[in-house]
Structure formats: structure tokens, C-alpha cells
Design a protein around this motif. Structure first.
Motif, PDB file in Angstrom:
ATOM      1  N   ILE A  28      28.665  46.932  36.777  1.00 21.45           N
ATOM      2  CA  ILE A  28      28.764  46.701  38.127  1.00 21.45           C
ATOM      3  C   ILE A  28      29.318  45.355  38.355  1.00 21.45           C
ATOM      4  CG2 ILE A  28      27.153  45.900  39.942  1.00 21.45           C
ATOM      5  CD1 ILE A  28      27.205  49.044  39.394  1.00 21.45           C
ATOM      6  N   GLY A  29      30.379  45.249  39.044  1.00 26.08           N
ATOM      7  CA  GLY A  29      31.409  43.920  39.018  1.00 26.08           C
ATOM      8  C   GLY A  29      30.633  43.048  39.814  1.00 26.08           C
ATOM      9  N   SER A  30      31.391  41.864  40.362  1.00 29.52           N
ATOM     10  CA  SER A  30      30.928  40.902  41.172  1.00 29.52           C
ATOM     11  C   SER A  30      31.871  40.879  42.399  1.00 29.52           C
ATOM     12  CB  SER A  30      31.000  39.666  40.175  1.00 29.52           C
ATOM     13  OG  SER A  30      30.431  39.809  39.059  1.00 29.52           O
ATOM     14  N   GLY A  31      31.152  40.330  43.526  1.00 26.36           N
ATOM     15  CA  GLY A  31      31.964  39.950  44.537  1.00 26.36           C
ATOM     16  C   GLY A  31      31.620  40.679  45.925  1.00 26.36           C
ATOM     17  N   SER A  32      32.046  40.249  47.006  1.00 22.04           N
ATOM     18  CA  SER A  32      31.766  40.996  48.262  1.00 22.04           C
ATOM     19  C   SER A  32      31.906  42.536  48.443  1.00 22.04           C
ATOM     20  CB  SER A  32      32.309  40.038  49.379  1.00 22.04           C
ATOM     21  OG  SER A  32      33.823  40.455  49.478  1.00 22.04           O
ATOM     22  N   THR A  33      32.952  42.958  47.789  1.00 18.51           N
ATOM     23  CA  THR A  33      33.267  44.207  47.970  1.00 18.51           C
ATOM     24  C   THR A  33      32.148  45.032  46.983  1.00 18.51           C
ATOM     25  OG1 THR A  33      35.623  43.849  48.263  1.00 18.51           O
ATOM     26  CG2 THR A  33      34.881  46.111  48.035  1.00 18.51           C
TER      27      THR A  33
END
Length: 236
Positions: A28-33
């Protein structure tokens, strides 16, 4: 919902619906999307009884997984992942990425490298022909604090452009990554260079921990559009 958020949601849902299967171990990546991707993943887990486990790439990603009651794991327990879903600051026509605008590039790259497939989700503003066409904040480079000035000078001397230490907004001093390092942002670089060669040269410089250049790592990118549709680009 703004046009940008509509686009982000479209890309995120497409990736989760097309690539996540029951039994998957998911980075699970990071950031708003990624927020929209985790929301969709939680919906599918609830409605379809999917069995998944999540490896977060940052403190933010970990909190997001916990908030949606998704099972957590890590690379010690699961060193090989089925898929990683993450955002990007920019994607060029060759599927090279700039990542790390949020400061999590090292952990993002480690998790992505342990995944069989890296799926990128982004809105239409992140789709470029060349790196630097639209994203003007620069290429993030994570460095050991002791080396930031020598590295800053060396990059400017060898490759041109401007390299600046990223400063914190609500605290005095520089941004500190989750791994305790500094971040340099390389701006105004020459766009017509071989990114694979440059990335390799940068990684050989003592003091550079990693770069925000993700070269030949992504399998497919989904770009959400303002009308709620999406387009995709696969690695050739």
C-alpha cells in the motif's frame, strides 16, 4: 468532489478492481490517490469477503490501513508481495516515474521492489511525455544528513540544475524522512538525458540513500480523467 479527486478515484478503483484478488499480499503506497484505493479495497473486502494482507510504505499508509480495518503485515513475514499499488508525482511516456514528493521514496521503492507487479494510480495531471514537463518540484533524492552539502554540490556540478534541501513547513529545519534522512530536490534538470544511466550514477554516490526515480519498475499506470473515466499505459 473536485475534478482532480474524481480522476484520482477513477484510477484507484480501476486498479483495485482489475488487479486485486483474494489471497493477495498487497503493498500500500502513500499519497492522496492511494486513499481512494484503500477505500475501494475495504469495500471489496466487506462485500466480496476478499482475503488480503497489506504492507504499508509509510506511517501515513499504515494509519490508512488501520482506519479501514484491513489486515496488516510486513516484509519480514511476507518478503514477496503479489502487487503494490502506489501513486506517482509524474509518469513519462517510457513509464519512468518521479516519486517521493511526500518524502516516503525509500520505503516505497523497497516495497515496490518486493512486488511481482507495481501498479501506479494517478490523475491526468501526472501524465507527461518527459519527466519535468508538468511536475516542477524536482526529483527527490534521499541522503544521509552528513552528506547533503557534498551531494548537493556534486549533482549541480555534474548534471546542472538546482539542488535544494527540502525544508519543513510547520517546524524549523529540514524535512526528516521516516528513515531519519534528509531530502534534496533536484530542479531545472536537463530533460533529454538517459534516466537509467543517471539513476545508476546517483546511486553510486556515497551518501545517497535512494532516489525518487523509479526506472523500469512499474507494470501499468492508470490515469483518472476529470469525467470519471480513465486511461492506462503499460510497460512495453
Amino acid at each position: 468532489m473536485s475534478c482532480i479527486n474524481i480522476a484520482k478515484k477513477a484510477a484507484a478503483r480501476a486498479a483495485v478492481d482489475r488487479h486485486v484478488k483474494s489471497g493477495n499480499i498487497i503493498g500500500i503506497g502513500s499519497g492522496s490517490t492511494v486513499v481512494f484505493a484503500v477505500e475501494r479495497l475495504a469495500e471489496r473486502v466487506s462485500k466480496e469477503a476478499l482475503k488480503v494482507k497489506c504492507v504499508p510504505t509509510s506511517f501515513q499508509a499504515r494509519q490508512l490501513v488501520i482506519q479501514h480495518n484491513l489486515p496488516l503485515t510486513d516484509l519480514e513475514i511476507h518478503p514477496e508481495l503479489d502487487i503494490c499499488i502506489d501513486g506517482a508525482d509524474e509518469v513519462d511516456s517510457q513509464m519512468n516515474l518521479i516519486k517521493g514528493g511526500g518524502g516516503c521514496l525509500l520505503q516505497e521503492k523497497i516495497v515496490a521492489s518486493c512486488s511481482k507487479k507495481l501498479v501506479i494510480i494517478a490523475d491526468y495531471t501526472k501524465d507527461s511525455q518527459k519527466l519535468g514537463d508538468q511536475y516542477k518540484k524536482g526529483i527527490p533524492i534521499e541522503v544521509s544528513p552528513i552528506a547533503f552539502v557534498p551531494i548537493q554540490n556534486r549533482i549541480q556540478k555534474l548534471y546542472g540544475g538546482k539542488v535544494e534541501l527540502r525544508m519543513a513547513v510547520n517546524k524549523a529545519g529540514p524535512v526528516i524522512t521516516d528513515s531519519g534522512n534528509f531530502i534534496l530536490d533536484w530542479r531545472e534538470f536537463n530533460q533529454d538525458i538517459n534516466w537509467n544511466e543517471i539513476n545508476t550514477e546517483l546511486l553510486l554516490m556515497p551518501g545517497i540513500v535512494d532516489t525518487g526515480l523509479f526506472i523500469q519498475m512499474a507494470s501499468i499506470s492508470y490515469f483518472g480523467l476529470a469525467d470519471g473515466s480513465f486511461k492506462s499505459r503499460e510497460c512495453l
